[in-house]
Write a protein that holds these residues in place. Sequence first.
Motif, PDB file in Angstrom:
ATOM      1  N   LEU A  26      14.102  19.878  44.543  1.00 16.60           N
ATOM      2  CA  LEU A  26      13.491  19.700  45.625  1.00 16.60           C
ATOM      3  C   LEU A  26      14.006  21.424  46.930  1.00 16.60           C
ATOM      4  N   SER A  27      12.368  22.041  47.211  1.00 15.61           N
ATOM      5  CA  SER A  27      12.240  23.312  47.726  1.00 15.61           C
ATOM      6  C   SER A  27      12.684  22.930  49.371  1.00 15.61           C
ATOM      7  N   CYS A  28      12.010  21.375  49.617  1.00  8.78           N
ATOM      8  CA  CYS A  28      12.401  21.900  50.945  1.00  8.78           C
ATOM      9  C   CYS A  28      13.795  21.642  51.265  1.00  8.78           C
ATOM     10  N   LEU A  29      15.182  21.041  50.393  1.00  7.70           N
ATOM     11  CA  LEU A  29      16.267  20.677  51.242  1.00  7.70           C
ATOM     12  C   LEU A  29      16.974  21.873  50.382  1.00  7.70           C
ATOM     13  N   THR A  30      16.195  22.947  49.824  1.00  3.39           N
ATOM     14  CA  THR A  30      17.342  23.950  49.624  1.00  3.39           C
ATOM     15  C   THR A  30      17.118  25.484  50.631  1.00  3.39           C
ATOM     16  N   LEU A  31      17.717  25.648  51.275  1.00  3.95           N
ATOM     17  CA  LEU A  31      17.266  27.170  52.007  1.00  3.95           C
ATOM     18  C   LEU A  31      18.056  27.909  50.974  1.00  3.95           C
ATOM     19  N   ALA A  32      16.524  28.987  51.632  1.00  4.80           N
ATOM     20  CA  ALA A  32      16.242  30.186  50.772  1.00  4.80           C
ATOM     21  C   ALA A  32      17.676  31.238  50.030  1.00  4.80           C
ATOM     22  N   GLU A  46       9.068  40.145  40.723  1.00  4.84           N
ATOM     23  CA  GLU A  46      10.160  40.126  41.238  1.00  4.84           C
ATOM     24  C   GLU A  46       9.465  40.432  42.986  1.00  4.84           C
ATOM     25  N   HIS A  47       9.812  39.526  43.611  1.00  7.64           N
ATOM     26  CA  HIS A  47       9.944  39.186  45.305  1.00  7.64           C
ATOM     27  C   HIS A  47      10.715  39.708  46.028  1.00  7.64           C
ATOM     28  N   ARG A  48      10.499  40.494  46.775  1.00  6.57           N
ATOM     29  CA  ARG A  48      11.039  40.647  48.056  1.00  6.57           C
ATOM     30  C   ARG A  48      11.008  40.022  49.267  1.00  6.57           C
ATOM     31  N   LEU A  49      11.699  39.778  50.480  1.00  2.23           N
ATOM     32  CA  LEU A  49      11.904  39.728  51.781  1.00  2.23           C
ATOM     33  C   LEU A  49      12.678  39.132  52.260  1.00  2.23           C
ATOM     34  N   SER A  50      12.156  38.834  53.616  1.00  2.45           N
ATOM     35  CA  SER A  50      13.857  38.710  54.285  1.00  2.45           C
ATOM     36  C   SER A  50      12.805  37.527  55.846  1.00  2.45           C
ATOM     37  N   VAL A  51      14.082  36.578  56.042  1.00  2.45           N
ATOM     38  CA  VAL A  51      13.815  35.551  56.406  1.00  2.45           C
ATOM     39  C   VAL A  51      15.441  35.175  57.296  1.00  2.45           C
ATOM     40  N   LEU A  52      14.826  34.559  58.505  1.00  2.00           N
ATOM     41  CA  LEU A  52      15.833  33.315  58.797  1.00  2.00           C
ATOM     42  C   LEU A  52      16.609  32.886  58.512  1.00  2.00           C
ATOM     43  N   PRO A  53      17.851  32.239  58.669  1.00  2.00           N
ATOM     44  CA  PRO A  53      19.011  31.892  57.648  1.00  2.00           C
ATOM     45  C   PRO A  53      18.372  30.283  57.617  1.00  2.00           C
ATOM     46  N   TRP A  54      18.054  29.524  58.391  1.00  3.49           N
ATOM     47  CA  TRP A  54      17.231  28.223  58.505  1.00  3.49           C
ATOM     48  C   TRP A  54      16.431  28.272  57.494  1.00  3.49           C
ATOM     49  N   VAL A  55      15.305  29.236  56.771  1.00  3.43           N
ATOM     50  CA  VAL A  55      14.161  28.781  56.478  1.00  3.43           C
ATOM     51  C   VAL A  55      14.295  28.195  54.915  1.00  3.43           C
ATOM     52  N   THR A  56      13.735  27.067  54.420  1.00  6.05           N
ATOM     53  CA  THR A  56      13.883  26.527  53.661  1.00  6.05           C
ATOM     54  C   THR A  56      13.096  27.312  52.449  1.00  6.05           C
ATOM     55  N   LEU A  57      14.083  27.109  51.003  1.00 10.90           N
ATOM     56  CA  LEU A  57      12.594  27.659  49.846  1.00 10.90           C
ATOM     57  C   LEU A  57      11.259  27.378  49.815  1.00 10.90           C
ATOM     58  N   LEU A  58      10.690  26.412  50.089  1.00  5.39           N
ATOM     59  CA  LEU A  58       9.626  25.899  50.384  1.00  5.39           C
ATOM     60  C   LEU A  58       8.986  26.145  51.610  1.00  5.39           C
ATOM     61  N   ASP A  59       9.356  26.713  52.077  1.00  2.94           N
ATOM     62  CA  ASP A  59       8.616  27.625  53.240  1.00  2.94           C
ATOM     63  C   ASP A  59       8.589  29.284  53.079  1.00  2.94           C
ATOM     64  N   ALA A  60       9.547  29.639  52.438  1.00  7.62           N
ATOM     65  CA  ALA A  60       9.877  30.937  51.128  1.00  7.62           C
ATOM     66  C   ALA A  60       8.610  31.685  50.726  1.00  7.62           C
ATOM     67  N   ILE A  61       8.505  30.025  50.051  1.00  5.55           N
ATOM     68  CA  ILE A  61       7.885  30.069  49.209  1.00  5.55           C
ATOM     69  C   ILE A  61       6.239  30.679  49.337  1.00  5.55           C
ATOM     70  N   ARG A  62       5.977  29.036  50.454  1.00  6.96           N
ATOM     71  CA  ARG A  62       4.312  29.111  50.532  1.00  6.96           C
ATOM     72  C   ARG A  62       4.316  29.838  51.191  1.00  6.96           C
ATOM     73  N   GLU A  63       4.652  30.261  52.667  1.00  2.79           N
ATOM     74  CA  GLU A  63       4.656  30.921  53.892  1.00  2.79           C
ATOM     75  C   GLU A  63       4.742  32.571  53.562  1.00  2.79           C
ATOM     76  N   ASN A  64       5.901  32.633  52.817  1.00  2.00           N
ATOM     77  CA  ASN A  64       6.368  34.865  53.305  1.00  2.00           C
ATOM     78  C   ASN A  64       5.612  34.825  51.643  1.00  2.00           C
ATOM     79  N   LEU A  65       5.299  34.100  50.415  1.00  2.00           N
ATOM     80  CA  LEU A  65       4.183  34.197  49.012  1.00  2.00           C
ATOM     81  C   LEU A  65       3.946  33.297  48.697  1.00  2.00           C
TER      82      LEU A  65
END
Length: 161
Positions: A64-70, A18-37
């Motif tokens: 495709l995680s680059c086209l999916t908003l987190a 389980e992971h919890r994070l806070s992101v801005l609404p336009w952050v992609t799933l790809l960026d959340a995975i790579r940069e936040n986690l």
Amino acid sequence: MNKKREKHHLSFNINGVEHRLSVLPWVTLLDAIRENLSLTGTKKGCDHGQCGACTVLIDGRRILSCLTLAVMKNGASITTIEGIAKENELHPLQQAFIEYDAFQCGYCTPGQICSAIGMLNEGKAQTREEVQELMSGNLCRCGANRGIIDAIMDVKRKMYE
């Protein structure tokens, strides 16, 4: 505070954790995975959904995680390349990629493997040509496509037939 600048509080089950994070609404799933986690196995390639390097599995289906908003996947169960192997044993596709020399530079390999697992889960690919067509969204610029298809066909024969 400007509503557009408010962070969204999300939770994901990624690779069984389980992971919890806070992101801005336009952050992609790809960026959340790579940069936040800091799960950097999922690659950023074209950032337009054309190369497949960012492919991950959500509930066993490839996306495709680059086209999916987190924010769209809050609460989802996600598998990245880091979660494919079990303990110290490679996933059969990882092993087949080694046996069939299905990579050169390796940049596209995580997306190729995740996409192949999702494709095999779909049960649509019956022939080599169908596998090739259904994997066409994952590009290998090094030219390892023959080895990639050979590896997938081998695993398909052993595990899915």
